[in-house]
Design a protein around this motif. Structure first.
Motif, mmCIF file in Angstrom:
data_model
loop_
_atom_site.group_PDB
_atom_site.id
_atom_site.type_symbol
_atom_site.label_atom_id
_atom_site.label_comp_id
_atom_site.label_asym_id
_atom_site.label_seq_id
_atom_site.Cartn_x
_atom_site.Cartn_y
_atom_site.Cartn_z
ATOM 1 N N GLY A 1 93.581 101.690 17.946
ATOM 2 C CA GLY A 1 94.509 100.865 17.160
ATOM 3 C C GLY A 1 94.717 99.497 17.776
ATOM 4 O O GLY A 1 94.728 98.478 17.070
ATOM 5 N N GLU A 2 94.897 99.458 19.084
ATOM 6 C CA GLU A 2 95.041 98.153 19.747
ATOM 7 C C GLU A 2 93.772 97.329 19.600
ATOM 8 O O GLU A 2 93.835 96.122 19.343
ATOM 9 C CB GLU A 2 95.357 98.346 21.229
ATOM 10 C CG GLU A 2 96.743 98.825 21.515
ATOM 11 C CD GLU A 2 97.017 98.971 23.003
ATOM 12 O OE1 GLU A 2 98.183 98.826 23.385
ATOM 13 O OE2 GLU A 2 96.077 99.229 23.783
ATOM 14 N N ASP A 3 92.617 97.972 19.758
ATOM 15 C CA ASP A 3 91.340 97.252 19.681
ATOM 16 C C ASP A 3 91.123 96.630 18.302
ATOM 17 O O ASP A 3 90.555 95.548 18.193
ATOM 18 C CB ASP A 3 90.172 98.175 20.024
ATOM 19 C CG ASP A 3 90.136 98.558 21.499
ATOM 20 O OD1 ASP A 3 90.760 97.864 22.324
ATOM 21 O OD2 ASP A 3 89.482 99.567 21.820
ATOM 22 N N ASP B 1 94.144 80.216 27.281
ATOM 23 C CA ASP B 1 94.213 80.634 28.687
ATOM 24 C C ASP B 1 94.639 82.100 28.845
ATOM 25 O O ASP B 1 94.627 82.639 29.943
ATOM 26 C CB ASP B 1 95.124 79.708 29.496
ATOM 27 C CG ASP B 1 96.583 79.745 29.063
ATOM 28 O OD1 ASP B 1 96.876 80.241 27.949
ATOM 29 O OD2 ASP B 1 97.430 79.272 29.837
ATOM 30 N N THR B 2 94.991 82.760 27.735
ATOM 31 C CA THR B 2 95.329 84.183 27.805
ATOM 32 C C THR B 2 94.110 85.066 27.522
ATOM 33 O O THR B 2 94.219 86.292 27.599
ATOM 34 C CB THR B 2 96.451 84.534 26.804
ATOM 35 O OG1 THR B 2 95.984 84.273 25.473
ATOM 36 C CG2 THR B 2 97.714 83.732 27.090
ATOM 37 N N ALA B 3 92.979 84.460 27.231
ATOM 38 C CA ALA B 3 91.765 85.227 26.925
ATOM 39 C C ALA B 3 91.406 86.230 28.024
ATOM 40 O O ALA B 3 90.980 87.348 27.707
ATOM 41 C CB ALA B 3 90.599 84.289 26.642
ATOM 42 N N ALA C 1 90.296 91.717 29.678
ATOM 43 C CA ALA C 1 90.569 92.803 30.624
ATOM 44 C C ALA C 1 91.058 94.059 29.895
ATOM 45 O O ALA C 1 90.623 95.171 30.212
ATOM 46 C CB ALA C 1 91.588 92.360 31.663
ATOM 47 N N MET C 2 91.952 93.879 28.921
ATOM 48 C CA MET C 2 92.464 95.031 28.177
ATOM 49 C C MET C 2 91.322 95.765 27.479
ATOM 50 O O MET C 2 91.233 96.998 27.530
ATOM 51 C CB MET C 2 93.505 94.599 27.135
ATOM 52 C CG MET C 2 94.812 94.088 27.700
ATOM 53 S SD MET C 2 95.792 95.388 28.495
ATOM 54 C CE MET C 2 95.638 94.892 30.205
ATOM 55 N N GLN C 3 90.430 95.023 26.841
ATOM 56 C CA GLN C 3 89.319 95.647 26.128
ATOM 57 C C GLN C 3 88.346 96.317 27.097
ATOM 58 O O GLN C 3 87.850 97.416 26.826
ATOM 59 C CB GLN C 3 88.616 94.615 25.251
ATOM 60 C CG GLN C 3 89.508 94.189 24.087
ATOM 61 C CD GLN C 3 88.966 92.997 23.330
ATOM 62 O OE1 GLN C 3 88.486 92.036 23.922
ATOM 63 N NE2 GLN C 3 89.056 93.054 22.022
ATOM 64 N N GLY D 1 86.417 101.533 29.833
ATOM 65 C CA GLY D 1 86.389 102.412 31.003
ATOM 66 C C GLY D 1 87.202 103.678 30.786
ATOM 67 O O GLY D 1 86.778 104.776 31.176
ATOM 68 N N ILE D 2 88.341 103.541 30.162
ATOM 69 C CA ILE D 2 89.174 104.712 29.864
ATOM 70 C C ILE D 2 88.449 105.628 28.889
ATOM 71 O O ILE D 2 88.461 106.854 29.052
ATOM 72 C CB ILE D 2 90.554 104.280 29.329
ATOM 73 C CG1 ILE D 2 91.363 103.630 30.459
ATOM 74 C CG2 ILE D 2 91.311 105.462 28.730
ATOM 75 C CD1 ILE D 2 92.631 102.933 30.007
ATOM 76 N N ASP D 3 87.803 105.050 27.888
ATOM 77 C CA ASP D 3 87.055 105.872 26.921
ATOM 78 C C ASP D 3 85.976 106.704 27.610
ATOM 79 O O ASP D 3 85.772 107.872 27.267
ATOM 80 C CB ASP D 3 86.428 105.009 25.828
ATOM 81 C CG ASP D 3 87.427 104.588 24.762
ATOM 82 O OD1 ASP D 3 88.538 105.156 24.720
ATOM 83 O OD2 ASP D 3 87.094 103.682 23.975
ATOM 84 N N ARG D 4 85.307 106.109 28.583
ATOM 85 C CA ARG D 4 84.296 106.866 29.328
ATOM 86 C C ARG D 4 84.947 108.032 30.082
ATOM 87 O O ARG D 4 84.445 109.156 30.103
ATOM 88 C CB ARG D 4 83.523 105.965 30.287
ATOM 89 C CG ARG D 4 82.524 105.044 29.584
ATOM 90 C CD ARG D 4 81.635 104.307 30.552
ATOM 91 N NE ARG D 4 82.350 103.405 31.443
ATOM 92 C CZ ARG D 4 82.714 102.153 31.130
ATOM 93 N NH1 ARG D 4 82.401 101.659 29.947
ATOM 94 N NH2 ARG D 4 83.351 101.406 32.011
#
Length: 189
Positions: free
Chosen positions: A31-33, A47-49, A54-56, A61-64
């Motif tokens: 949902g966030e993605d 500048d927040t890119a 990092a979140m994506q 990594g969490i999905d793995r």
């Protein structure tokens, strides 16, 4: 985990819990993605890119780790011996620091952007996306988990995002179902 070797019934209970939590976490990140990061990429200053990137990357990594955990839980369910149980424990030990670090970074960095650049209805779409992936009979357990030890301010936010009659029902049935679930889980683990 204190599930005895060969105790398929208890392994099943714990593995089902793992599957449920994995599914919730995966759907929430999905949902966030799809609903959050693209909007923030359009609206937030350039500048927040790095925060969004990092979140994506952390989600990947969490999905793995979630896939590895799901695989080990399925193997343990099919063969509830000590080696498979320890594989589940190892997968959890590898995944937890990654999830914990991500949630801390999300709270420190991403929520500031979400508060600034998304409306409340846009943010609530993430929760509704998650709910859409649950079976109706799973709502009480999910909401019980969600409400358990929830900060009072976050409780108010959650209350504001759901229809009042649904929230009133789940605020009662959720904690009751979650308490029953915890008892089953404690008896199994």
């Amino acid at each position: 985990m204190n599930v005895e070797e060969g105790d398929g019934r208890r392994a099943e209970i714990v593995a089902n819990h793992i599957d449920f939590v994995v599914r919730i976490l995966h759907v929430y990140h999905e949902g966030e993605d799809t609903l959050v990061w693209p909007k923030l990429a359009e609206r937030a200053p350039s500048d927040t890119a790095p925060v969004l990137t990092a979140m994506q990357a952390e989600h990947a990594g969490i999905d793995r780790g979630l896939a590895a955990l799901t695989g080990t839980a399925a193997s343990w369910r099919a063969n509830p011996d000590a080696a498979h149980r320890e594989a589940v424990v190892d997968a959890l030990r590898e995944l937890w620091p990654v999830v914990d670090s991500h949630l801390s970074a999300e709270e420190a960095d991403a929520l500031v952007l979400i508060d600034a650049y998304l409306s409340a209805p846009e943010w609530s779409e993430v929760g509704m996306h998650g709910i859409a992936h649950l079976q109706p009979e799973e709502f009480p357990q999910f909401f019980g988990m969600l409400l358990h030890n929830l900060d009072p301010d976050l409780y108010k936010v959650l209350e504001a995002t759901l229809p009042p009659d649904l929230f009133a029902e789940l605020a009662v049935s959720g904690p009751q179902e979650y308490a029953r679930h915890c008892q089953r889980l404690a008896a199994a683990a």
